[in-house]
Design a protein around this motif. Structure first.
Motif, PDB file in Angstrom:
ATOM      1  N   ALA A  75       0.813  -1.210   0.000  1.00 28.39           N
ATOM      2  CA  ALA A  75       0.000   0.000   0.000  1.00 28.39           C
ATOM      3  C   ALA A  75       0.851   1.266   0.000  1.00 28.39           C
ATOM      4  CB  ALA A  75      -0.932  -0.001   1.203  1.00 28.39           C
ATOM      5  N   ASP A  76       0.370   2.277  -0.689  1.00 26.52           N
ATOM      6  CA  ASP A  76       0.988   3.598  -0.664  1.00 26.52           C
ATOM      7  C   ASP A  76       0.512   4.397   0.545  1.00 26.52           C
ATOM      8  OD1 ASP A  76       2.185   3.344  -3.384  1.00 26.52           O
ATOM      9  OD2 ASP A  76       0.075   3.293  -3.988  1.00 26.52           O
ATOM     10  N   THR A  77      -0.706   4.090   1.004  1.00 23.97           N
ATOM     11  CA  THR A  77      -1.293   4.753   2.165  1.00 23.97           C
ATOM     12  C   THR A  77      -1.917   3.688   3.067  1.00 23.97           C
ATOM     13  OG1 THR A  77      -1.774   6.854   1.042  1.00 23.97           O
ATOM     14  CG2 THR A  77      -3.142   6.319   2.949  1.00 23.97           C
ATOM     15  N   ILE A  78      -1.726   3.826   4.374  1.00 28.83           N
ATOM     16  CA  ILE A  78      -2.384   2.984   5.359  1.00 28.83           C
ATOM     17  C   ILE A  78      -3.416   3.842   6.087  1.00 28.83           C
ATOM     18  CG2 ILE A  78      -2.123   1.530   7.394  1.00 28.83           C
ATOM     19  CD1 ILE A  78      -0.659   0.366   5.075  1.00 28.83           C
ATOM     20  N   VAL A 113      -2.763   7.382   7.804  1.00 30.20           N
ATOM     21  CA  VAL A 113      -3.947   8.203   8.044  1.00 30.20           C
ATOM     22  C   VAL A 113      -4.820   7.528   9.094  1.00 30.20           C
ATOM     23  CG1 VAL A 113      -6.024   9.200   6.980  1.00 30.20           C
ATOM     24  CG2 VAL A 113      -3.910   8.969   5.637  1.00 30.20           C
ATOM     25  N   SER A 114      -5.440   8.321   9.951  1.00 30.35           N
ATOM     26  CA  SER A 114      -6.430   7.767  10.872  1.00 30.35           C
ATOM     27  C   SER A 114      -7.673   8.632  10.880  1.00 30.35           C
ATOM     28  CB  SER A 114      -5.872   7.654  12.296  1.00 30.35           C
ATOM     29  OG  SER A 114      -5.682   8.942  12.865  1.00 30.35           O
ATOM     30  N   ILE A 115      -8.804   7.993  11.127  1.00 27.39           N
ATOM     31  CA  ILE A 115     -10.084   8.676  11.285  1.00 27.39           C
ATOM     32  C   ILE A 115     -10.545   8.472  12.729  1.00 27.39           C
ATOM     33  CG2 ILE A 115     -12.514   8.715  10.593  1.00 27.39           C
ATOM     34  CD1 ILE A 115     -11.660   7.807   7.810  1.00 27.39           C
ATOM     35  N   CYS A 116     -10.966   9.550  13.375  1.00 24.98           N
ATOM     36  CA  CYS A 116     -11.543   9.486  14.712  1.00 24.98           C
ATOM     37  C   CYS A 116     -10.568   8.806  15.691  1.00 24.98           C
ATOM     38  CB  CYS A 116     -12.890   8.773  14.646  1.00 24.98           C
ATOM     39  SG  CYS A 116     -13.896   8.903  16.134  1.00 24.98           S
ATOM     40  N   THR A 117     -11.048   7.839  16.447  1.00 20.92           N
ATOM     41  CA  THR A 117     -10.221   7.170  17.446  1.00 20.92           C
ATOM     42  C   THR A 117      -9.195   6.219  16.847  1.00 20.92           C
ATOM     43  OG1 THR A 117     -12.039   5.610  17.688  1.00 20.92           O
ATOM     44  CG2 THR A 117     -11.880   7.351  19.338  1.00 20.92           C
ATOM     45  N   GLY A 126       3.417   4.153  18.530  1.00 20.08           N
ATOM     46  CA  GLY A 126       4.515   5.102  18.681  1.00 20.08           C
ATOM     47  C   GLY A 126       4.691   6.047  17.508  1.00 20.08           C
ATOM     48  N   LEU A 127       3.764   6.021  16.559  1.00 17.10           N
ATOM     49  CA  LEU A 127       3.917   6.831  15.354  1.00 17.10           C
ATOM     50  C   LEU A 127       3.536   8.287  15.556  1.00 17.10           C
ATOM     51  CD1 LEU A 127       2.543   4.318  12.699  1.00 17.10           C
ATOM     52  CD2 LEU A 127       4.925   4.963  13.097  1.00 17.10           C
ATOM     53  N   GLY A 162       2.088  16.100   7.237  1.00 18.43           N
ATOM     54  CA  GLY A 162       2.939  15.562   6.176  1.00 18.43           C
ATOM     55  C   GLY A 162       2.633  14.115   5.876  1.00 18.43           C
ATOM     56  N   ASP A 163       3.444  13.210   6.400  1.00 19.24           N
ATOM     57  CA  ASP A 163       3.266  11.786   6.113  1.00 19.24           C
ATOM     58  C   ASP A 163       2.284  11.112   7.068  1.00 19.24           C
ATOM     59  OD1 ASP A 163       5.032  12.196   8.196  1.00 19.24           O
ATOM     60  OD2 ASP A 163       6.173  10.373   7.814  1.00 19.24           O
ATOM     61  N   VAL A 164       1.827  11.833   8.087  1.00 16.10           N
ATOM     62  CA  VAL A 164       0.833  11.305   9.018  1.00 16.10           C
ATOM     63  C   VAL A 164      -0.316  12.305   9.131  1.00 16.10           C
ATOM     64  CG1 VAL A 164       0.364  10.556  11.373  1.00 16.10           C
ATOM     65  CG2 VAL A 164       2.574  10.018  10.322  1.00 16.10           C
TER      66      VAL A 164
END
Length: 327
Positions: A75-78, A113-117, A126-127, A162-164
């Motif tokens: 994947a290019d994006t997680i 990437v993360s959405i909500c919780t 640790g990211l 940026g990357d996160v």
């Protein structure tokens, strides 16, 4: 600002964990699945739903991802949807397989990437240590307590570091996904995806979450008609006073209601609309920078350069080279 000009779709792996929020699980499919290009409407993203076996959602039903976690390696994006159960939101623990997948993705330079919780999952890995991040305001006390090493902002819709990238809850996930599409492929593609999803094309990441706000006035009694009126007049010198007059309110009442309904002041909102319109003109026309600035109501090429650089960090000419005729 990213641009993938190749026809090979950008691969996004969505990691599905126990306690996943179904709405957050569906948002990427809707937004990225609606992002297409060219006369044949070629998909710009390939989505892989990844997990280990059947997963119980927080809504009480189960889903079975089509791919194992190992599929995320290409994947290019997680992307991590929100969760309402499990170690990341209870005691700071994380399944080792998920941790390894995320650390491997970060090491190879994948966007995360993360959405909500879902931000709790990134924090548990640790990211997010020492980085700014967003999550749902209602989880601020619990998640903030579990991960004090993160620079949490519980007021904004999303944070692009940026990357996160991390977002607040529910609808803010839509905003973040559209922001990603806009950064990858420009405003024209993102606006078309928003129309297909029947959602507003753009809300700024720094806009406030709607935290315990009163219910806005009924349609026709608020500021929405005036906002529509303004969008038809972006090339004109619209003022706060003229907006209030159109809404038939005092400036003070109009400003208060506007902030209640949009989360920002009228002047901040108007500037964002002008910059967004300028971006669309740069992508879709050959107009000179001075003309684009005037049609967006920014006055001059100098003002356009200043505002565009403050918003996305590039000059108008660079933005046009990146996204011209992208769709």
């Amino acid at each position: 600002m990213r641009k993938n000009r190749a026809m090979t779709p950008h691969v996004i792996a969505i990691l599905v964990m126990d306690g996943v929020v179904p709405f957050d699980l569906g948002v990427p499919a809707q937004v990225f699945g609606s992002s297409r290009t060219g006369p044949e409407r070629t998909r710009l993203y390939e989505l892989l739903y990844c997990g280990e076996g059947t997963v119980r959602t927080e809504a009480g039903f189960s889903v079975t991802p089509d791919h194992p976690l190992s599929a995320a390696e290409r994947a290019d994006t997680i992307l991590i949807p929100g969760i309402h159960a499990g170690g990341p939101v209870t005691d700071g623990t994380l399944p080792e397989a998920v941790r390894a997948t995320l650390l491997s993705a970060g090491a190879r330079g994948a966007r995360i990437v993360s959405i909500c919780t879902g931000a709790s999952v990134l924090a548990a890995a640790g990211l997010l240590d020492g980085r700014p991040a967003a999550t749902h305001w209602a989880w601020a006390k619990r998640i903030g307590g579990l991960y004090p090493q993160v620079d949490w902002d519980f007021d904004v819709l999303f944070v692009d570091d940026g990357d996160v990238l991390t977002s607040a809850g529910v609808g803010a996930g839509v905003d973040l996904c559209l922001h990603i599409v806009r950064g990858d492929h420009g405003a024209e593609v993102a606006n078309a995806a928003a129309r297909r999803c029947v959602v507003p094309p753009w809300r700024d990441g720094g806009q406030a979450q709607y935290i315990e706000r009163p219910v806005p006035p009924a349609a026709g009694a608020g500021t929405q008609p005036t906002r529509a009126w303004v969008l038809d007049r972006l090339s004109e010198p619209v003022t706060l006073e003229s907006m209030a007059a159109h809404a038939r309110m005092s400036v003070r009442t109009f400003t208060r209601r506007f902030r209640d309904e949009t989360g920002s002041s009228p002047r901040q909102w108007l500037l964002r609309q002008r910059v967004e319109h300028a971006r669309l003109l740069l992508e879709s026309t050959d107009l000179g920078v001075d003309v684009v600035a005037r049609r967006a109501g920014l006055g001059s090429a100098t003002a356009l350069r200043q505002h565009l650089h403050a918003t996305i960090g590039v000059a108008p000419s660079a933005y046009r080279r990146t996204f011209r005729h992208a769709g």
